[in-house]
Scaffold this motif. Structure first.
Motif, PDB file in Angstrom:
ATOM      1  N   LEU A 204       0.868  -1.168   0.000  1.00  0.00           N
ATOM      2  CA  LEU A 204       0.000   0.000   0.000  1.00  0.00           C
ATOM      3  C   LEU A 204       0.908   1.222   0.000  1.00  0.00           C
ATOM      4  O   LEU A 204       1.612   1.478   0.973  1.00  0.00           O
ATOM      5  CB  LEU A 204      -0.914   0.004   1.225  1.00  0.00           C
ATOM      6  CG  LEU A 204      -2.062   1.019   1.195  1.00  0.00           C
ATOM      7  CD1 LEU A 204      -3.214   0.531   2.063  1.00  0.00           C
ATOM      8  CD2 LEU A 204      -1.617   2.392   1.679  1.00  0.00           C
ATOM      9  N   ASN A 205       0.893   1.936  -1.118  1.00  0.00           N
ATOM     10  CA  ASN A 205       1.734   3.111  -1.276  1.00  0.00           C
ATOM     11  C   ASN A 205       0.940   4.342  -0.856  1.00  0.00           C
ATOM     12  O   ASN A 205      -0.010   4.734  -1.538  1.00  0.00           O
ATOM     13  CB  ASN A 205       2.184   3.232  -2.737  1.00  0.00           C
ATOM     14  CG  ASN A 205       3.152   4.364  -2.970  1.00  0.00           C
ATOM     15  OD1 ASN A 205       2.939   5.466  -2.466  1.00  0.00           O
ATOM     16  ND2 ASN A 205       4.206   4.110  -3.719  1.00  0.00           N
ATOM     17  N   PRO A 206       1.283   4.964   0.288  1.00  0.00           N
ATOM     18  CA  PRO A 206       0.516   6.127   0.763  1.00  0.00           C
ATOM     19  C   PRO A 206       0.395   7.250  -0.263  1.00  0.00           C
ATOM     20  O   PRO A 206      -0.628   7.933  -0.315  1.00  0.00           O
ATOM     21  CB  PRO A 206       1.308   6.592   1.994  1.00  0.00           C
ATOM     22  CG  PRO A 206       2.011   5.366   2.481  1.00  0.00           C
ATOM     23  CD  PRO A 206       2.374   4.625   1.216  1.00  0.00           C
ATOM     24  N   GLU A 207       1.415   7.443  -1.098  1.00  0.00           N
ATOM     25  CA  GLU A 207       1.381   8.515  -2.086  1.00  0.00           C
ATOM     26  C   GLU A 207       0.263   8.285  -3.116  1.00  0.00           C
ATOM     27  O   GLU A 207      -0.260   9.249  -3.686  1.00  0.00           O
ATOM     28  CB  GLU A 207       2.733   8.625  -2.790  1.00  0.00           C
ATOM     29  CG  GLU A 207       3.863   9.098  -1.866  1.00  0.00           C
ATOM     30  CD  GLU A 207       5.181   9.231  -2.596  1.00  0.00           C
ATOM     31  OE1 GLU A 207       5.215   8.963  -3.825  1.00  0.00           O
ATOM     32  OE2 GLU A 207       6.178   9.608  -1.962  1.00  0.00           O
ATOM     33  N   SER A 208      -0.105   7.028  -3.343  1.00  0.00           N
ATOM     34  CA  SER A 208      -1.146   6.737  -4.341  1.00  0.00           C
ATOM     35  C   SER A 208      -2.535   7.131  -3.834  1.00  0.00           C
ATOM     36  O   SER A 208      -3.498   7.126  -4.588  1.00  0.00           O
ATOM     37  CB  SER A 208      -1.136   5.255  -4.703  1.00  0.00           C
ATOM     38  OG  SER A 208      -1.481   4.452  -3.577  1.00  0.00           O
ATOM     39  N   LEU A 209      -2.629   7.516  -2.552  1.00  0.00           N
ATOM     40  CA  LEU A 209      -3.919   7.904  -1.965  1.00  0.00           C
ATOM     41  C   LEU A 209      -4.069   9.420  -1.855  1.00  0.00           C
ATOM     42  O   LEU A 209      -5.111   9.908  -1.402  1.00  0.00           O
ATOM     43  CB  LEU A 209      -4.071   7.291  -0.571  1.00  0.00           C
ATOM     44  CG  LEU A 209      -3.904   5.768  -0.443  1.00  0.00           C
ATOM     45  CD1 LEU A 209      -4.017   5.372   1.012  1.00  0.00           C
ATOM     46  CD2 LEU A 209      -4.909   5.037  -1.298  1.00  0.00           C
ATOM     47  N   GLN A 210      -3.045  10.156  -2.257  1.00  0.00           N
ATOM     48  CA  GLN A 210      -3.000  11.589  -1.989  1.00  0.00           C
ATOM     49  C   GLN A 210      -4.179  12.362  -2.556  1.00  0.00           C
ATOM     50  O   GLN A 210      -4.714  13.269  -1.924  1.00  0.00           O
ATOM     51  CB  GLN A 210      -1.679  12.185  -2.513  1.00  0.00           C
ATOM     52  CG  GLN A 210      -0.455  11.769  -1.724  1.00  0.00           C
ATOM     53  CD  GLN A 210      -0.465  12.243  -0.279  1.00  0.00           C
ATOM     54  OE1 GLN A 210      -1.120  13.219   0.059  1.00  0.00           O
ATOM     55  NE2 GLN A 210       0.253  11.564   0.584  1.00  0.00           N
ATOM     56  N   ASP A 211      -4.589  12.051  -3.765  1.00  0.00           N
ATOM     57  CA  ASP A 211      -5.651  12.838  -4.395  1.00  0.00           C
ATOM     58  C   ASP A 211      -7.011  12.163  -4.328  1.00  0.00           C
ATOM     59  O   ASP A 211      -7.919  12.511  -5.072  1.00  0.00           O
ATOM     60  CB  ASP A 211      -5.284  13.158  -5.844  1.00  0.00           C
ATOM     61  CG  ASP A 211      -5.219  11.900  -6.699  1.00  0.00           C
ATOM     62  OD1 ASP A 211      -5.062  10.803  -6.126  1.00  0.00           O
ATOM     63  OD2 ASP A 211      -5.330  12.018  -7.932  1.00  0.00           O
ATOM     64  N   ILE A 212      -7.162  11.197  -3.427  1.00  0.00           N
ATOM     65  CA  ILE A 212      -8.452  10.534  -3.270  1.00  0.00           C
ATOM     66  C   ILE A 212      -9.460  11.482  -2.656  1.00  0.00           C
ATOM     67  O   ILE A 212     -10.635  11.521  -3.004  1.00  0.00           O
ATOM     68  CB  ILE A 212      -8.321   9.279  -2.372  1.00  0.00           C
ATOM     69  CG1 ILE A 212      -7.346   8.266  -3.002  1.00  0.00           C
ATOM     70  CG2 ILE A 212      -9.679   8.639  -2.137  1.00  0.00           C
ATOM     71  CD1 ILE A 212      -7.759   7.742  -4.338  1.00  0.00           C
ATOM     72  N   LEU A 213      -8.995  12.311  -1.718  1.00  0.00           N
ATOM     73  CA  LEU A 213      -9.890  13.172  -0.952  1.00  0.00           C
ATOM     74  C   LEU A 213     -10.358  14.362  -1.762  1.00  0.00           C
ATOM     75  O   LEU A 213      -9.627  14.863  -2.589  1.00  0.00           O
ATOM     76  CB  LEU A 213      -9.174  13.636   0.317  1.00  0.00           C
ATOM     77  CG  LEU A 213      -8.637  12.508   1.205  1.00  0.00           C
ATOM     78  CD1 LEU A 213      -7.877  13.066   2.384  1.00  0.00           C
ATOM     79  CD2 LEU A 213      -9.773  11.622   1.664  1.00  0.00           C
TER      80      LEU A 213
END
Length: 213
Positions: A204-213
Motif C-alpha cells: 500500500l503506497n501512501p502517495e497513491s492515496l494523496q488525491d483521493i480526498l
C-alpha cells in the motif's frame, strides 16, 4: 469402523480493532481500512498516519485468525479467510464489521471511504455489497475482487461511489495477462472504475492515496 462428523456451534466472540486520530466535529473523512494477510491492524493503520489528523479518522478492523510468523515464533500475523469453512467464516467476519460500525456510530455527514488491501479487498468488497453500504469511495489495493460477486451486487454503487483499483507495477503476484483479465471483468461490473498504478510492488503506497480526498 469409526465415523467422523463435523458439527457447528454458535457462541459469542470478542475481537479488537484499531483507530487513528479522533472522530470530531472537524472530521471530514472516515476511513474503514482492511489489512492484508500477515498484518495486525495496529501496524497496518500506521500507513495512514500521513493523513490530516483534523480531517481524517481511520478505523482498521482486525482479522480474527492469528498465527505465528517465521521459524522463531515471535511475530504474529493474521488472516481473514481461507478455503476452509469460507462461507461460515465470511458471515462471522461480516457480523464483526457490523459490530464495529454500530459501536463507532459514524455521523452521516462524514465522507465514508472503504479500502481493502490485498486479502482485505475480499472483505471490504463483500461487506460493502452485502450490506449495501453507501460509501463515497471504494478502494481496491493489490487484491482481487471476489468471483461470486456480479453486476447486480454492485449496481447500487453506480453514480454515488468513486471506485478505484490500485496496483504496484512490480507486484510479483500479478502478471500482465491476469491484470488485463481482471480489468476487463471489473469494467463489466463497474464501468466507472478507475485504474491506477504506482512504481512499487505488493504494497500500500501512501502517495497513491494523496488525491483521493
Amino acid at each position: 469402523m469409526s465415523t467422523i462428523k463435523e458439527h457447528l456451534v454458535s457462541y459469542q466472540s470478542t475481537n479488537s480493532y484499531s483507530t487513528l486520530h479522533k472522530l470530531s466535529a472537524t472530521t471530514e473523512n472516515v476511513w474503514i481500512v482492511f489489512h492484508g494477510i500477515g498484518y495486525l491492524s495496529r501496524y497496518f493503520i500506521r500507513l495512514f498516519n500521513h493523513l490530516d489528523s483534523d480531517k481524517n479518522y481511520i478505523i482498521a478492523p482486525q482479522a480474527p485468525s492469528k498465527y505465528y510468523k517465521g521459524e522463531d515464533y515471535r511475530k504474529v500475523g493474521s488472516s481473514w479467510l481461507t478455503k476452509e469453512n469460507t462461507a461460515i467464516d465470511k458471515q462471522n467476519v461480516l457480523a464483526y464489521v457490523d459490530a464495529i460500525i454500530e459501536h463507532e456510530n459514524i455521523p452521516e455527514d462524514k465522507n465514508l471511504i472503504v479500502l481493502g488491501y490485498s486479502q482485505g479487498v475480499s472483505i471490504a468488497s463483500r461487506w460493502v455489497t452485502s450490506r449495501k453500504t453507501k460509501c463515497d469511495s471504494l478502494l481496491f489495493v493489490s487484491g482481487g475482487f471476489p468471483k461470486e460477486l456480479g453486476k447486480e451486487d454492485v449496481a447500487f454503487l453506480e453514480n454515488q461511489t468513486r471506485i478505484i483499483h490500485i496496483l504496484g507495477e512490480k507486484d510479483p503476484y500479478f502478471n500482465i495477462e491476469k491484470i488485463d483479465q481482471e480489468k476487463d471483468r471489473l469494467i463489466q461490473l463497474m464501468p466507472t472504475i478507475e485504474f491506477r498504478t504506482h512504481d512499487g510492488g505488493h504494497e500500500l503506497n501512501p502517495e497513491s492515496l494523496q488525491d483521493i480526498l
